[in-house]
Design an enzyme around this catalytic site. Structure first.
Site, mmCIF file in Angstrom:
data_model
loop_
_atom_site.group_PDB
_atom_site.id
_atom_site.type_symbol
_atom_site.label_atom_id
_atom_site.label_comp_id
_atom_site.label_asym_id
_atom_site.label_seq_id
_atom_site.Cartn_x
_atom_site.Cartn_y
_atom_site.Cartn_z
ATOM 1 N N GLU A 272 -36.893 69.831 18.274
ATOM 2 C CA GLU A 272 -37.085 69.173 19.574
ATOM 3 C C GLU A 272 -38.093 69.965 20.396
ATOM 4 O O GLU A 272 -38.095 71.198 20.335
ATOM 5 C CB GLU A 272 -35.741 69.096 20.320
ATOM 6 C CG GLU A 272 -34.730 68.210 19.590
ATOM 7 C CD GLU A 272 -33.401 68.100 20.332
ATOM 8 O OE1 GLU A 272 -33.271 68.638 21.451
ATOM 9 O OE2 GLU A 272 -32.487 67.455 19.763
ATOM 10 N N HIS A 295 -32.734 63.572 23.707
ATOM 11 C CA HIS A 295 -31.566 64.453 23.921
ATOM 12 C C HIS A 295 -31.030 64.317 25.357
ATOM 13 O O HIS A 295 -30.883 65.300 26.089
ATOM 14 C CB HIS A 295 -31.925 65.917 23.622
ATOM 15 C CG HIS A 295 -30.722 66.753 23.317
ATOM 16 N ND1 HIS A 295 -30.744 67.796 22.419
ATOM 17 C CD2 HIS A 295 -29.445 66.724 23.790
ATOM 18 C CE1 HIS A 295 -29.542 68.362 22.359
ATOM 19 N NE2 HIS A 295 -28.739 67.727 23.195
HETATM 20 P P1 NAI Z 1 -15.852 69.270 20.170
HETATM 21 O O1 NAI Z 1 -15.999 70.636 19.622
HETATM 22 O O2 NAI Z 1 -14.900 69.015 21.248
HETATM 23 O O3 NAI Z 1 -15.506 68.266 18.969
HETATM 24 C C1 NAI Z 1 -16.094 68.347 17.717
HETATM 25 C C2 NAI Z 1 -15.107 67.818 16.715
HETATM 26 O O4 NAI Z 1 -15.742 67.780 15.440
HETATM 27 C C3 NAI Z 1 -13.869 68.719 16.553
HETATM 28 O O5 NAI Z 1 -12.698 67.964 16.700
HETATM 29 C C4 NAI Z 1 -14.018 69.280 15.139
HETATM 30 O O6 NAI Z 1 -12.767 69.509 14.526
HETATM 31 C C5 NAI Z 1 -14.793 68.181 14.468
HETATM 32 N N1 NAI Z 1 -15.500 68.629 13.271
HETATM 33 C C6 NAI Z 1 -16.105 69.819 13.035
HETATM 34 N N2 NAI Z 1 -16.626 69.839 11.793
HETATM 35 C C7 NAI Z 1 -16.359 68.639 11.257
HETATM 36 C C8 NAI Z 1 -16.635 68.068 10.004
HETATM 37 N N3 NAI Z 1 -17.306 68.735 9.053
HETATM 38 N N4 NAI Z 1 -16.205 66.804 9.760
HETATM 39 C C9 NAI Z 1 -15.503 66.129 10.705
HETATM 40 N N5 NAI Z 1 -15.196 66.617 11.910
HETATM 41 C C10 NAI Z 1 -15.628 67.864 12.188
HETATM 42 O O7 NAI Z 1 -17.320 68.817 20.582
HETATM 43 P P2 NAI Z 1 -17.712 67.678 21.633
HETATM 44 O O8 NAI Z 1 -17.653 68.212 22.988
HETATM 45 O O9 NAI Z 1 -16.972 66.452 21.336
HETATM 46 O O10 NAI Z 1 -19.270 67.503 21.224
HETATM 47 C C11 NAI Z 1 -19.638 66.969 19.970
HETATM 48 C C12 NAI Z 1 -21.119 67.184 19.707
HETATM 49 O O11 NAI Z 1 -21.897 66.557 20.714
HETATM 50 C C13 NAI Z 1 -21.560 68.647 19.682
HETATM 51 O O12 NAI Z 1 -22.414 68.850 18.592
HETATM 52 C C14 NAI Z 1 -22.369 68.805 20.933
HETATM 53 O O13 NAI Z 1 -23.373 69.765 20.767
HETATM 54 C C15 NAI Z 1 -22.966 67.423 21.081
HETATM 55 N N6 NAI Z 1 -23.377 67.074 22.432
HETATM 56 C C16 NAI Z 1 -24.553 66.393 22.598
HETATM 57 C C17 NAI Z 1 -24.985 66.051 23.860
HETATM 58 C C18 NAI Z 1 -26.227 65.262 24.054
HETATM 59 O O14 NAI Z 1 -26.866 65.372 25.080
HETATM 60 N N7 NAI Z 1 -26.610 64.446 23.106
HETATM 61 C C19 NAI Z 1 -24.252 66.447 25.051
HETATM 62 C C20 NAI Z 1 -22.969 67.069 24.766
HETATM 63 C C21 NAI Z 1 -22.591 67.395 23.493
#
Ligand code: NAI
Length: 412
Positions: A272, A295
């Site tokens: 990015e 993003h």
């Molecule tokens: P979180 O950590 O609360 O949830 C992530 C979930 O993924 C957890 O429940 C975890 O157990 C699960 N997980 C991990 N590895 C896995 C796998 N191999 N297979 C299946 N499940 C798996 O994270 P949150 O807050 O829900 O954020 C999710 C993603 O969104 C992160 O990567 C974060 O960086 C991204 N994000 C993107 C934003 C954007 O602007 N596009 C803004 C905020 C977050």
């Protein structure tokens, strides 16, 4: 906070607070009100630029672009804490930060809802081919047609990663009348009527929309590649608003070109631009059935403000009381501030005997310990000791000189 200011040992006006990447004004105001003079930089810094400035920085605020590497951390002699004004923290070498005695804070929940809202908006946009029709109309082409356009009601959505964002997506999707499935490596309680499935393949087989909400880990890197696209329903849609490297974009492009995947919405990319002035490139550019966004999943005014206040607050609390609650790489220690008391904060290597060595130094100067709390995580231990006797900097120096000490501060 006023009482804390009087107790603070290092003059706030001499403390260098560097906030990169346009951190929200709410955080700047919070820091200024607390007596700090933050320096603001609009964009991210490269590793070389960061290495140059970091030796004098006490508090560093970044968003997702600045890479805080082991090299930069090894030069960060004054650094007390890093605040990631976002959710992800993989831009920081967390293990190195811990070894250097630097807790890293983030804002895990502040923009959850913003991402969920954009996800559902894009689900509808994809189902109605609205992004493509909008592009055509901008070029003067009136394409009023229902062909290939569907309601999302009664379709299914498969959520990969059911942490903070995943369940919110599920709730909003249910409000649209969608059937919700989710897959997570951990057992998660379903919200609403969501149904857990036991494998990614199962989820891909039964979802009209697949949306990714996992962190970037070695296991999630390219977790959607050619084989997974093959396993998707013909004509399904893919959304990635998580991390760029979770999807193999070349494989997705082939899936879109063959018609196997009907459309995609991609908000995050393997590479990015660091600032809005840099050019962007990705293999999906120019494809009609792809929504590309820069993003912005979490980029709302509400989220940025919440993040600013949340991370600004935890960094201030750490600086002024030593509390590490919410740090992602550090032992969690919290002790209420007591008036008329000196507080020693010692970050040390997690080896046996540290507590007794420090306590004998304190006993040696005749100080009485009022309260003490110790927590360890991996290679690092963190000790807070409140003592009610006047102590001099000599005590801090004596504790800091222990072979086991990484960093020692006194608050008073
Ligand atoms: P979180 O950590 O609360 O949830 C992530 C979930 O993924 C957890 O429940 C975890 O157990 C699960 N997980 C991990 N590895 C896995 C796998 N191999 N297979 C299946 N499940 C798996 O994270 P949150 O807050 O829900 O954020 C999710 C993603 O969104 C992160 O990567 C974060 O960086 C991204 N994000 C993107 C934003 C954007 O602007 N596009 C803004 C905020 C977050």
């Amino acid at each position: 906070m006023q009482a804390m200011q009087k107790q603070f040992s290092f003059p706030k006006e001499k403390m260098k607070v560097l906030l990169l990447e346009g951190i929200h004004q709410a955080c700047v105001e919070k820091l200024v009100q607390a007596g700090y003079r933050p320096e603001l930089v609009k964009g991210a810094l490269s590793e070389a630029e960061l290495c140059e400035v970091i030796p004098s920085v006490h508090l560093l605020g970044i968003r997702s672009k600045t890479q805080v590497t082991d090299k930069a951390l090894s030069k960060a002699k004054s650094l007390l804490a890093v605040g990631c004004f976002c959710i992800g923290t993989d831009q920081v070498d967390l293990a190195s930060a811990a070894r250097h005695g630097v807790p890293v804070f983030n804002a895990p929940f502040s923009n959850t809802r913003s991402v969920a809202e954009l996800t559902l908006a894009e689900v509808v946009m994809l189902a109605r081919r609205a992004a493509h029709k909008s592009q055509l109309l901008h070029r003067g082409v009136w394409e009023k047609s229902a062909e290939g356009c569907v309601e999302v009601r009664n379709t299914s959505i498969g959520i990969v990663g059911y942490g903070h964002i995943g369940p919110q997506v599920g709730l909003l999707a249910e409000a649209f009348g969608m059937k919700v499935f989710y897959y997570d490596i951990l057992g998660k309680l379903p919200l609403g009527n969501a149904t857990p499935v036991t494998s990614l393949e199962e989820l891909l087989r039964q979802s009209d929309f697949v949306t990714l909400h996992v962190p970037e880990t070695p296991e999630t890197r390219n977790m959607i590649g050619a084989a997974q696209i093959e396993a998707m329903r013909p004509g399904a849609f893919l959304l990635n608003l998580s991390r760029g490297r979770v999807v193999d974009l070349d494989a997705l492009k082939r899936g879109l070109e063959s018609g196997k995947v009907a459309g995609a919405a991609i908000d995050v990319f393997p590479e990015e631009p660091k600032t809005n002035d840099e050019a962007f490139a990705c293999p999906l550019m120019g494809m009609d059935n792809v929504i590309l966004t820069p993003h912005i999943g979490g980029s709302t005014i509400e989220a940025q403000r919440n993040i600013g206040l949340e991370v600004g607050g935890t960094m201030l609390k750490f600086t002024e009381t030593g509390s590490t609650t919410g740090a992602v790489n550090f032992p969690q220690v919290e002790l209420p501030m007591v008036r008329d008391c000196h507080r020693i904060l010692n970050i040390h290597k997690n080896v046996p005997g540290v507590l007794s060595s420090i306590n004998s130094i304190i006993a040696g100067v005749g100080a009485n310990i009022r309260a003490q709390t110790l927590s360890t995580l991996g290679e690092v231990g963190y000790l807070i000791v409140d003592i009610d006797k006047e102590i001099s900097d000599t005590l801090r120096v004596a504790i800091d000189e222990l072979d086991t000490s990484i960093k020692t501060r006194i608050l008073f």
